[in-house]
Structures are given as C-alpha cells and as structure tokens.
Design an enzyme around this catalytic site. Structure first.
Site, PDB file in Angstrom:
ATOM      1  CG  HIS A 196      -2.081   0.833   1.283  1.00 15.20           C
ATOM      2  ND1 HIS A 196      -2.443   1.674   0.254  1.00 15.20           N
ATOM      3  CD2 HIS A 196      -2.999   1.080   2.283  1.00 15.20           C
ATOM      4  CE1 HIS A 196      -3.518   2.375   0.604  1.00 15.20           C
ATOM      5  NE2 HIS A 196      -3.873   2.034   1.836  1.00 15.20           N
ATOM      6  CG  HIS A 254      -4.208   0.366  -8.356  1.00 17.24           C
ATOM      7  ND1 HIS A 254      -5.566   0.278  -8.144  1.00 17.24           N
ATOM      8  CD2 HIS A 254      -3.724   1.210  -7.418  1.00 17.24           C
ATOM      9  CE1 HIS A 254      -5.882   1.050  -7.120  1.00 17.24           C
ATOM     10  NE2 HIS A 254      -4.802   1.622  -6.652  1.00 17.24           N
ATOM     11  CG  ASP A 277       2.673   4.434  -3.677  1.00 15.78           C
ATOM     12  OD1 ASP A 277       2.543   5.467  -3.000  1.00 15.78           O
ATOM     13  OD2 ASP A 277       1.965   3.428  -3.520  1.00 15.78           O
TER      14      ASP A 277
HETATM   15  N1  COA Z   1       5.337  -5.846 -10.684  1.00 19.10           N
HETATM   16  C1  COA Z   1       5.221  -6.920 -11.459  1.00 19.10           C
HETATM   17  N2  COA Z   1       4.106  -7.633 -11.609  1.00 19.10           N
HETATM   18  C2  COA Z   1       3.031  -7.208 -10.929  1.00 19.10           C
HETATM   19  C3  COA Z   1       3.072  -6.082 -10.102  1.00 19.10           C
HETATM   20  C4  COA Z   1       4.283  -5.397  -9.993  1.00 19.10           C
HETATM   21  N3  COA Z   1       4.386  -4.317  -9.192  1.00 19.10           N
HETATM   22  N4  COA Z   1       1.853  -5.897  -9.549  1.00 19.10           N
HETATM   23  C5  COA Z   1       1.090  -6.892 -10.010  1.00 19.10           C
HETATM   24  N5  COA Z   1       1.806  -7.693 -10.832  1.00 19.10           N
HETATM   25  C6  COA Z   1       1.317  -8.898 -11.506  1.00 19.10           C
HETATM   26  C7  COA Z   1       1.295 -10.054 -10.502  1.00 19.10           C
HETATM   27  O1  COA Z   1       2.531 -10.747 -10.497  1.00 19.10           O
HETATM   28  C8  COA Z   1       0.158 -10.884 -11.028  1.00 19.10           C
HETATM   29  O2  COA Z   1       0.609 -11.584 -12.146  1.00 19.10           O
HETATM   30  P1  COA Z   1       0.087 -13.071 -12.404  1.00 19.10           P
HETATM   31  O3  COA Z   1      -1.401 -12.951 -12.592  1.00 19.10           O
HETATM   32  O4  COA Z   1       0.842 -13.470 -13.611  1.00 19.10           O
HETATM   33  O5  COA Z   1       0.449 -13.841 -11.171  1.00 19.10           O
HETATM   34  C9  COA Z   1      -0.839  -9.835 -11.526  1.00 19.10           C
HETATM   35  O6  COA Z   1      -0.052  -8.696 -11.866  1.00 19.10           O
HETATM   36  C10 COA Z   1      -1.880  -9.428 -10.484  1.00 19.10           C
HETATM   37  O7  COA Z   1      -1.187  -9.017  -9.328  1.00 19.10           O
HETATM   38  P2  COA Z   1      -1.727  -9.149  -7.857  1.00 19.10           P
HETATM   39  O8  COA Z   1      -0.609  -8.986  -6.899  1.00 19.10           O
HETATM   40  O9  COA Z   1      -2.560 -10.395  -7.751  1.00 19.10           O
HETATM   41  O10 COA Z   1      -2.697  -7.899  -7.796  1.00 19.10           O
HETATM   42  P3  COA Z   1      -3.422  -7.317  -6.510  1.00 19.10           P
HETATM   43  O11 COA Z   1      -4.590  -6.577  -7.007  1.00 19.10           O
HETATM   44  O12 COA Z   1      -3.661  -8.380  -5.496  1.00 19.10           O
HETATM   45  O13 COA Z   1      -2.328  -6.330  -5.871  1.00 19.10           O
HETATM   46  C11 COA Z   1      -0.906  -4.488  -5.687  1.00 19.10           C
HETATM   47  C12 COA Z   1      -2.260  -4.995  -6.186  1.00 19.10           C
HETATM   48  C13 COA Z   1      -0.883  -2.979  -5.792  1.00 19.10           C
HETATM   49  C14 COA Z   1      -0.739  -4.890  -4.211  1.00 19.10           C
HETATM   50  C15 COA Z   1       0.202  -5.115  -6.542  1.00 19.10           C
HETATM   51  O14 COA Z   1       0.093  -4.644  -7.851  1.00 19.10           O
HETATM   52  C16 COA Z   1       1.584  -4.841  -5.982  1.00 19.10           C
HETATM   53  O15 COA Z   1       2.065  -5.594  -5.127  1.00 19.10           O
HETATM   54  N6  COA Z   1       2.262  -3.748  -6.463  1.00 19.10           N
HETATM   55  C17 COA Z   1       3.561  -3.384  -5.957  1.00 19.10           C
HETATM   56  C18 COA Z   1       3.405  -2.586  -4.663  1.00 19.10           C
HETATM   57  C19 COA Z   1       2.799  -1.225  -4.909  1.00 19.10           C
HETATM   58  O16 COA Z   1       3.236  -0.482  -5.767  1.00 19.10           O
HETATM   59  N7  COA Z   1       1.806  -0.871  -4.095  1.00 19.10           N
HETATM   60  C20 COA Z   1       1.170   0.436  -4.154  1.00 19.10           C
HETATM   61  C21 COA Z   1      -0.225   0.348  -4.667  1.00 19.10           C
HETATM   62  S1  COA Z   1      -0.938   1.937  -4.905  1.00 19.10           S
END
Ligand code: COA
Length: 384
Positions: free
Chosen positions: A230, A269, A321
């Site tokens: 987050h 996201h 972010d």
């Molecule tokens: N880098 C690379 N791949 C990413 C990614 C990232 N930052 N964020 C998501 N993905 C990929 C995942 O590996 C997954 O791929 P798959 O379906 O092949 O396994 C897919 O996208 C879905 O990701 P998931 O983590 O299940 O999405 P979510 O909705 O549960 O999580 C976040 C959303 C924001 C937590 C996630 O995108 C993340 O961890 N981002 C990095 C941290 C971040 O920037 N957070 C701030 C959010 S405002």
C-alpha cells in the site's frame, strides 16, 4: 461441520483479497479503473489538482461541496489553531528511540492525542468534523517534529498563516518554502487525499463500524498504509532507484526481477487496469522538478523502468507511488517520510469515510469459508 452451505449471491466468486466485493455504498470517491478516471465527490481529479488546494479538497471530502472563500478562510483558521501539539505528545515523541520508523511515530502520536481529545468518545458528525480538522492539522507537525527530534534538531513550531503543504516544508527544513515547492506539495496532497475503498480506508471503516472513535480508526488506517503493498511502496521505489544508481542497472535489475516472478514497487493496482491518473500528474511534476533542479536522472530512470515493465508485463502500469518517489526525492525529502506524506494527505479521506460510516452504521463483520479440521477431540496433555 458441513461445508454444504450455499454462498450468498453477494460473495459470488470473489477472488482472494476481496477483489470485486462491494464493502459499502459511498458518495465520496468514484474510480473507473478501465478508463483511468478518479473523481472526488463528483469532481475529476484533474480539475481538482489544477484548480483547488488541499484545504479545499479536504473540505469537499468532509462537507460534500467545495467551500466558498469565507468558509475556506474559516477552515484555514481552524486548521491553524490545531497545528501545535500538546505537551504530552511532544514528550511521547521525544521519548521514542530515534530509530523509530516515522509511520510508527505518527501512529503512536495519534494514540497519544486521543487521550486528551475533548470529543474522543462523541461520534456525532459535529464532533467527528472537529476531530477531522484537528487530526489533519496535527499530522504534519507530528511528522516534522519527530523527524527533527530524531536528528537532534529543535522542532519548529507551525506557522498558522501558512497552508498545510507550506507548513510541512517549513517545519521540515526550517525555512519558508519557495512557491513552486509549496504548489507541488499541495498538488501531491490533493492527489493522495482519497481513493475509495483502499486497504487503509477499509481498515478505518471496519474500526469505525464498531463505534470505536475516530482516533482508533485512524490509528488502524496508519497501520495498513505502512505496508509495502500500500503506501509503503513509494519509499521502496526510491530505494530501488538509488540501489540501481543508473539507467542501465535499473533496466537490468527490472528484467531480472520480472523474469524471476518478482514485483516492481510502484507498479500494478487492484482497480486500475490502465495508467493510474494520479501517476500522470506526478510524472509531470517529477519531470518539471528534475528540470528545475538540473537533475532529471531519477525521472529518466523512472521512465526507463516503465518501458521495461511494459515490455515484459504489458498490463502492469505505474501507480500513484511510482513518480511520487522521484518527486519527493528531488524536493529533498528523506525517504522514510514519503509514506507519512501519503498519510498527511489521506487523513482527509479516512476521516470523511469514518463520518460516512457513522451516518448509517452497521458493524462490518464478514464471514470466512472454513477449510480447517473438524471433529477433533482433546487428548489429555500427558498423552499428546
Ligand atoms: N510488478 C510486477 N508484476 C506485478 C506487479 C508489480 N508491481 N503488480 C502486479 N503484478 C502482476 C502479478 O505478479 C500478477 O501476475 P500473475 O497474474 O501473472 O500472477 C498480476 O499482476 C496481479 O497481481 P496481484 O498482486 O494479484 O494484484 P493485486 O490486485 O492483489 O495487488 C498491488 C495490487 C498494488 C498490491 C500489486 O500490484 C503490488 O504488489 N504492487 C507493488 C506494490 C505497490 O506499488 N503498491 C502500491 C499500490 S498503490
């Protein structure tokens, strides 16, 4: 125990993480994740960032309309009157070991503030609004006071004549900020002020729904915001850029991370399936600030990262972010204050949601799908 219980229609195949589950009716924020649209109380984020200050946006979130000039002046006066921290909170901040993480210091200070808040246990809208003003005014002072104390510097008292954004920069650095920096900080606060049912806001609403007080809800929200999935991601982005040091290394490391199934902070996201509209504004701010400072290195590295991520993961886009990291870094803000800045903005949204939750409250108590063992019998301890 039987598992043959039909699931209610409302939980139809929710993915993990409550994806797609509607947790509340809300009039505060609308997000169209496919179109990349973000709207606070009916106003597009682009309109707000160009034409309204953070003070106006906080008012909008709390009152469901923009303030007129007299109301804004009155609101500014109320914020100014609450910016100083009570003595016991100063003492709590002084007592914290300097290595305390600023998000933890902020969370601890909010708990300490609750002990003397005159409206603490009153959840009426009037009392909640007073608390929302106070907490919003107190957040920048807490963050800057703790930051200076941990560095052995004397805290700087807030200047009630300054805006919240200008005050933050003033209390951090000890000198009145340049207009350009104040404008960038204010715009960043507008962009981070609210975002629907995100993790920290949901946490705040769950706590508010127990009829616990606003300070309790905000404390929980701060705990949720801290996480790297987050609000904690903005610090991680800058740490990544700094660890890479140059564009070539950033490209190499990004490729390695993605091909080994890792994640790049500042990307992806739950709701946006396209460019996060907030990232569009922060991208411009990062570029312009870098140009003004004569150092576009961090901005350029960020652009390169987008290029590599899009090449390997075409559906993953930068989120709020990503460019806030290089923007804040170029402004000279310490890395571990990036997430507290997010909190300084999001307190407006959290408190708006607490007030909305209390309008028509029902405790938020979902259920789970039990997949554990059944029918076990306790074996006497000497026979286990
Ligand atoms: N880098 C690379 N791949 C990413 C990614 C990232 N930052 N964020 C998501 N993905 C990929 C995942 O590996 C997954 O791929 P798959 O379906 O092949 O396994 C897919 O996208 C879905 O990701 P998931 O983590 O299940 O999405 P979510 O909705 O549960 O999580 C976040 C959303 C924001 C937590 C996630 O995108 C993340 O961890 N981002 C990095 C941290 C971040 O920037 N957070 C701030 C959010 S405002």
């Amino acid at each position: 125990m039987s598992h043959a219980v039909a699931k209610p229609a409302t939980t139809k195949a929710p993915g993990g993480g409550l994806e797609g589950v509607v947790a509340a009716k809300s009039e505060i924020c609308f997000i169209d994740g496919t179109a990349g649209k973000l709207v606070y109380r009916g106003y597009d984020i682009g309109d707000l960032v160009d034409n309204a200050t953070f003070g106006e946006v906080a008012w909008l979130l709390w009152e469901n309309r923009l303030p007129n000039q007299a109301e804004l002046t009155e609101g500014k006066k109320k914020l100014g009157a609450s910016m100083m921290l009570p003595e016991h909170v100063m003492n709590v901040l002084k007592a914290l070991p300097p290595k305390t993480q600023p998000m933890d210091a902020l969370r601890t200070a909010v708990s300490a503030l609750s002990s003397i808040d005159p409206d603490l246990t009153d959840n009426s809208r009037e009392a909640n609004l007073r608390k929302a003003f106070r907490l919003t005014a107190q957040f920048p002072t807490i963050v800057c006071t703790f930051h200076r104390l941990r560095n052995g510097q004397a805290p700087i008292a807030p200047d009630p004549s300054l805006s919240l954004a200008a005050n933050f920069l003033y209390m951090l650095n000890g000198k009145k900020p340049h207009d350009t920096l104040t404008r960038v900080m204010d715009a960043a606060l507008v962009l981070h002020a609210e975002h629907g049912m995100n993790a920290s806001t949901f946490a705040a609403r769950v706590i508010a729904a127990t009829l616990a007080d606003m300070h309790a809800a905000v404390t929980g929200a701060l705990g949720a915001l801290k996480g790297p999935l987050h609000g904690g991601a903005n610090q991680d982005v800058m740490e990544l850029l700094l660890a890479c040091g140059d564009v070539e290394t950033a490209e190499k490391k990004t490729r390695e991370t993605l091909t080994s199934g890792g994640k790049i902070p500042g990307f992806g996201h739950r709701v946006y399936k396209t460019f996060d509209p907030r990232a569009t504004f922060l991208r411009k701010m990062s570029k312009e600030l870098g140009e003004a400072a004569g150092n576009t290195k961090w901005y350029e590295m960020s652009e390169k990262l987008i290029h590599v991520v899009k090449e390997l993961k075409p559906n993953i886009n930068p989120n709020v972010d990503f460019f806030s990291a290089s923007t804040y870094y170029t402004m000279g803000i310490p890395l571990d204050l990036f997430t507290p800045i997010f909190a300084i903005a999001r307190i407006a949204g959290w408190t708006a949601h607490v007030m909305e939750q209390h309008i028509n409250n029902r405790i938020i108590r979902p259920t789970d799908d039990y997949v554990g063992k059944t029918d076990l019998k306790v074996v006497p301890i000497d026979q286990r």
